[in-house]
Design a protein around this motif. Structure first.
Motif, short mmCIF file in Angstrom:
data_model
loop_
_atom_site.label_atom_id
_atom_site.label_comp_id
_atom_site.label_asym_id
_atom_site.label_seq_id
_atom_site.Cartn_x
_atom_site.Cartn_y
_atom_site.Cartn_z
N SER A 25 0.86 -1.23 -0.16
CA SER A 25 -0.08 -0.01 0.11
C SER A 25 0.84 1.19 -0.02
CB SER A 25 -0.93 -0.12 1.39
OG SER A 25 -1.67 1.12 1.26
N ASP A 26 0.68 1.96 -0.94
CA ASP A 26 1.42 3.36 -1.02
C ASP A 26 0.58 4.53 -0.64
OD1 ASP A 26 2.91 5.37 -2.23
OD2 ASP A 26 2.16 5.13 -4.06
N SER A 27 1.28 5.26 0.47
CA SER A 27 0.42 6.32 1.15
C SER A 27 0.78 7.45 0.48
CB SER A 27 1.13 6.32 2.38
OG SER A 27 2.52 6.82 2.68
N ASP A 28 2.10 7.76 -0.36
CA ASP A 28 2.37 9.08 -0.83
C ASP A 28 2.22 9.29 -2.32
OD1 ASP A 28 4.55 7.56 -1.78
OD2 ASP A 28 5.95 8.63 -0.55
N GLY A 29 1.69 8.29 -2.86
CA GLY A 29 1.62 8.34 -4.45
C GLY A 29 2.32 8.43 -5.25
N ASP A 30 3.70 8.12 -4.91
CA ASP A 30 4.75 7.81 -5.74
C ASP A 30 4.90 6.42 -6.47
OD1 ASP A 30 5.81 6.14 -4.00
OD2 ASP A 30 7.55 7.09 -3.52
N GLY A 31 3.77 5.39 -6.23
CA GLY A 31 3.81 4.19 -7.00
C GLY A 31 4.47 3.17 -6.51
N THR A 32 5.40 3.44 -5.09
CA THR A 32 6.08 2.21 -4.41
C THR A 32 5.52 2.41 -3.00
OG1 THR A 32 8.13 2.68 -5.58
CG2 THR A 32 8.20 1.88 -3.28
N GLY A 33 4.94 1.25 -2.57
CA GLY A 33 4.40 1.12 -1.18
C GLY A 33 5.31 1.66 -0.09
N ASP A 34 4.67 1.92 0.90
CA ASP A 34 5.75 2.35 1.97
C ASP A 34 5.25 1.85 3.40
OD1 ASP A 34 3.54 4.07 2.31
OD2 ASP A 34 4.38 5.50 0.74
N LEU A 35 6.00 2.34 4.47
CA LEU A 35 5.51 1.76 5.85
C LEU A 35 4.38 2.44 6.37
CD1 LEU A 35 9.11 1.40 7.46
CD2 LEU A 35 7.69 -0.41 6.36
#
Ligand code: TEU
Length: 548
Positions: A25-35
């Motif tokens: 799940s990507d919180s910041d919209g850059d296309g890479t999932g993150d913590l």
């Protein structure tokens, strides 16, 4: 930070959900999932009913092998977040009653790790080089690799460096990608460093570690050549391979066990990723003074065949039982073709190389039917189990990824003979009609998602009776209620050919792999089912039930 308080030996029947942070799940919209994306979706895991999660690597890394090339074992890659994000994630998980395991990658580092950079600069014979496996080459001018070991990803396992004077110099070993130099585990500094890394994460509240390539740390003394030519070699056959399953690895894990045990109760755990056979060798990793769990990869790799499955289950029960360890069942992970697709291929054995658009395509409906039955089988077995993100949605492999977007080094190193593992690493669909299926707020996705993912999105399955997601939820709740993970398996005599039938406590499990529809005992009721029964209440092919 402390862990919340599960039972001391919680790991013996735990169900752990593997999160692959890049694609969850990507919180910041850059296309890479993150913590932060993972933290926001933790309620999904709590609702599912698992005991915890294992996070694949999120450490500082150039992502040459998707983060299994670690440049700093004590920091988070900015693409995934910050150390503060890890703390928040762990705290939220504990609030929800979930334990958090992290991935430890001790066989190799990234070539960008400060130690490897120092080793390159310091030159032959230096203490810096002694942390890795640098050797002089063979041949008149050292132009041949020190031995004939291959890289698991294809090509040779050695790369020659350029020394400070600009001339070709020594070679270093990399059993995986060229950007993943192998540590020399005979070096005391390497051992001390990893014990310190263990403490770093334990102090932050993690419940334990999944240990990457646990069978690879120690190499046979003298680094002898492989006896067979490379093209005849089965890389995962550990019997004759001087870089797998060497006895010396067990000393390392016994030392780590001491570190973990010093944290008291509830127990902190080690789970071996060891592609080792036969099971007797595997059992050595989970002796009482070593690791706690070791993935049963022979189960993952088993054909959809009742006899073969029973054989694997019996072998596991016998060998793990002999050392008092639980079995750690698994059907999918970030390295193999998702079981919903694997089981829909003509020969549903292990599929390591990935599936391309030009390959025969799996039968999606058949694969899902079998996958759901396989999952009910797995969750009814005594022991622990690991789920891979998306399998609770019945998610298939992306088998038509354009070659141009492939990121797995396997694709390159195998000279395009193996598609690699990208197909099981595609970002998850959460919302059917949102951009990027809700993976990121912008719709961006580091690998393209197939249109078919809409059918599997979490939101269209939630609360829908018979959906794969609801089947997982029900099965996990029943598994807990009937303590199946702590139970004992007793085969039922005279099960029809092509079926598996056993009791685990008060639950009768019947799996029909290949028989015509079979009758169910009339004195029991169906508690869970992987698919519909026939109109006259029989169990059709490729279907499993739990009866009480
Ligand atoms: O995998 C170890 C390993 O042996 C793999 O090569 C495995 O056999 C293969 O992927 C099956 O397809 C671990 C990680 O799980 C993997 O993602 C990493 O690429 C590898 O180690 C190197 O760190």
């Amino acid at each position: 930070m402390t862990m919340h308080s599960p039972a001391s030996d919680w790991w013996r029947d735990a169900v752990i959900y593997q999160v692959y942070p890049r694609s969850f799940s990507d919180s910041d919209g850059d296309g890479t999932g993150d913590l932060p994306g993972v933290t926001a979706r933790l309620p999904h895991l709590a609702d599912l009913g698992v005991d915890g999660l294992w996070l694949s690597p999120f450490y500082r890394s150039p992502l040459a092998d998707a983060g299994y090339d670690v440049a700093d074992y004590r920091d988070v890659d900015p693409r995934f977040g910050t150390l503060a994000d890890v703390d928040t994630l762990i705290a939220r998980a504990h609030e929800l009653g979930l334990v958090v395991l992290v991935d430890l990658v001790p066989n190799h580092s990234s070539d960008q790790h400060p130690w490897f950079q120092a080793a390159l600069a310091a030159g032959p014979g230096s203490p810096e080089r002694a942390r890795y496996l640098f050797r002089d080459g063979r041949g008149a001018n050292g132009e041949l690799p020190p031995n004939n070991w291959p890289s698991v990803f294809g090509g040779q396992g050695w790369t020659r460096v350029t020394e400070a004077d600009g001339r070709p110099g020594q070679w270093y070993l990399h059993l995986f990608d060229v950007h993943q130099p192998d540590f020399d585990w005979t070096a005391p500094e390497v051992r001390a460093e990893f014990e310190s890394v263990l403490r770093f994460w334990l102090d932050r509240g993690v419940a334990g570690f999944r240990v990457d390539v646990a069978h690879g740390l120690i190499k046979a003394p003298g680094l002898p050549d492989l006896s067979a030519p490379l093209d005849e070699l089965e890389l995962l056959d550990t019997n004759a391979t001087p870089f797998w399953d060497q006895d010396g690895v067990h000393e390392v894990y016994a030392a780590w066990r001491g570190v973990l045990d010093s944290y008291g109760s509830p127990e902190r755990v080690l789970c071996a990723e060891a592609w080792v056979s036969p099971p007797e060798r595997m059992a050595r990793y989970v002796r009482s003074d070593e690791m706690h769990q070791s993935f049963a990869f022979d189960f993952l790799g088993c054909r959809w065949d009742a006899k073969a499955l029973r054989k694997v289950i019996d072998a596991e029960l016998q060998t793990m039982g002999a050392v008092g360890a639980p079995i750690t069942w698994v059907l999918s992970n970030h390295d193999v073709v998702r079981h919903a697709s694997r089981l829909g291929t003509a020969d549903p054995g292990p599929v390591v190389g990935g599936i391309r658009a030009t390959d025969p395509q799996p039968d999606r409906a058949l694969g899902l039917r079998r996958a759901r039955a396989a999952t009910l089988l797995m969750l009814a077995l005594p022991g622990a189990a690991y789920l891979y993100q998306g399998e609770e949605l019945g998610l298939p492999e992306h088998t038509t990824l354009p070659d141009a977007v492939r990121d797995d080094p396997v694709w390159l190193r195998s000279e395009h003979t193996h598609a690699g593992r990208d197909g099981c690493r595609v970002p998850l669909p959460w919302v059917a009609d949102a951009p990027g299926f809700g993976f990121s707020p912008t719709g961006a996705s580091w690998l393209p998602q197939p249109a078919a993912f809409a059918e599997y999105a979490a939101d269209v399955q939630t609360g829908v009776p018979g959906s794969t997601l609801e089947m997982y939820r029900e099965a996990l709740a029943l598994r807990r209620e009937h303590r199946l993970g702590r139970g004992r398996l007793a085969w039922v005599a005279d099960a029809p050919a092509g079926t598996l039938e056993f009791d685990n406590g008060d639950v009768r499990v019947i799996v029909n792999c290949s028989a015509p529809a079979v009758a169910l005992p009339s004195d029991r009721v169906v508690a869970a089912q992987s698919g519909p029964l026939t109109a006259d209440g029989m169990l059709p092919i490729n279907t499993a039930v739990w009866l009480v």
